[in-house]
Design a protein around this motif. Sequence first.
Motif, mmCIF file in Angstrom:
data_model
loop_
_atom_site.group_PDB
_atom_site.id
_atom_site.type_symbol
_atom_site.label_atom_id
_atom_site.label_comp_id
_atom_site.label_asym_id
_atom_site.label_seq_id
_atom_site.Cartn_x
_atom_site.Cartn_y
_atom_site.Cartn_z
ATOM 1 N N GLU A 289 0.839 -1.197 0.000
ATOM 2 C CA GLU A 289 0.000 0.000 0.000
ATOM 3 C C GLU A 289 0.877 1.252 0.000
ATOM 4 O O GLU A 289 1.817 1.367 0.784
ATOM 5 N N ASN A 290 0.566 2.156 -0.899
ATOM 6 C CA ASN A 290 1.283 3.431 -0.985
ATOM 7 C C ASN A 290 2.785 3.247 -1.207
ATOM 8 O O ASN A 290 3.615 3.980 -0.654
ATOM 9 N N GLY A 291 3.137 2.253 -2.002
ATOM 10 C CA GLY A 291 4.547 2.036 -2.270
ATOM 11 C C GLY A 291 4.735 1.041 -3.398
ATOM 12 O O GLY A 291 3.792 0.365 -3.820
ATOM 13 N N PRO A 292 5.962 0.939 -3.894
ATOM 14 C CA PRO A 292 6.230 0.004 -4.991
ATOM 15 C C PRO A 292 6.367 -1.420 -4.481
ATOM 16 O O PRO A 292 6.646 -1.673 -3.308
ATOM 17 N N GLY A 293 6.190 -2.374 -5.386
ATOM 18 C CA GLY A 293 6.458 -3.768 -5.043
ATOM 19 C C GLY A 293 5.282 -4.473 -4.405
ATOM 20 O O GLY A 293 4.148 -3.978 -4.376
#
Length: 476
Positions: A274-278
């Motif tokens: 959530e709210n980030g890459p990967g």
Amino acid sequence: MLAWLYLVPAGLAMRGAGPRDGLACGLFFGFFAWMCAIWWVSLGLNLWTDLPMSRAWLYTMLYCGYASLPYAMFGLVNGLANARGKHINPVLNAALLTLFVTWHPTLFPGNPGHSLYTCPVFIQILDVAGVPGLFFVLNLVNLCLVEACGRLLSEGRSAAGSLVWACILFALVAGYGQYRLYQFRDEAAARTVTIASVQPNISLGGVEAVSAVKKAAELSYGAVRKFPGAQALVWPEMPVWFDFKGDPEVRKILNSAVAGLKKPFVVCLGEFVENGPGYFNSAMMITEPGRNVTYRKRRLLPFGEYLPLEKKLPWLRKIFPGTLNYQPGQQQVLFDLAPSVKAIPTICYEIIFPDPIRSAVRSGGNLILNMTDDAWFGDSPASAVHLALALFRSVEFRTPLVMVTNSGNGCFVRATGEIVPGSRTPMFTAKVTGFPLRIFRTRSPYLTLGNLFLYGLVLYAALGLARLSHRHVPPL
């Protein structure tokens, strides 16, 4: 059983060798030993990271060269001692080799001692000193035999003393192992838990996530009918991505399955960050529709699930373009599978490291679950090697292990390291299994002592090398 002789040829070649020859002998021995052990890594690199087969073989060979450095260092130290007319006794030599191998940073912390995984009587020493303790004794027996052969063949001296020491060490390890096996068979178990496992044998390509989940769910119903006494059900890691939160059809199948099975079950799935890459590689225990507990894999496979140093060296992505972008989880989680049964979830690669398991056992974990998929390595020894590395955790912490695989070599392992007869699954076959495992009250000294034996070896080796630098040390 050849592990008890594995070092003899190289040890004899190093006797009397100078520094350069000792170094070369160690490199040669280590490289080909590692190549024989992990050649199948090339298959995984090819399939998982989309590398051409030629480059996959090249990188595997480079890694084997890197992994051989401890043996090269061992040969160099012995060569330097030979050049000065000194002799390193077998005890100090065994300590040095154990330390060089144990503390060499590596992706696969394996050694010849792991080949004893099918011989429970020889691995019970793990509950005192862990893998370093077993490896040290194995090295010491080998080096006593090297000493005996060297005296007899080269020097024409009696080999009786060294042979007697080798036999005594072998008998002590076997005797302790037999005692501990008898002790655990005789001890009343605190409780028994029965787990059912599903091996769906999902192929690597051309299978949609929904189809894979449906197949595993259908096998689960068959598992419960076949093993009605099972208290929980476990699925393996599978070679398809499915997201419980983001895929309503997958969520519907899983919720329907848990409602119909009326048992908690554990599945491996993916989660977007959530709210980030990967994304995360996760294991989820579903107890009833709408209720679940999630564990996120904490130790990821380098070059498979993430690229080490990618932020500092972004050009690595050009070399390994197919490497995934998983993120590590941060929290230890236990699954309450049954009354007084707290399962330690591990996903694939992370089972081969003892420290996370020690922490989980100290927090109350008493059953290890490992969900894995070794289909990426084809019809190779990869899954057997994985099992050998994983099985040692059960003896180290006296905690039973359930290894659930997608493609084969899944099994149930007792707290003694014994594989439950009939539980080892065939390769590339859909299979359901279910067996009871006893959870003991007794825990191992290694759980409390940790790496105390290893630190003792460091002290002994330091003192031994200091003494060796001043005067000749007589052989054992």
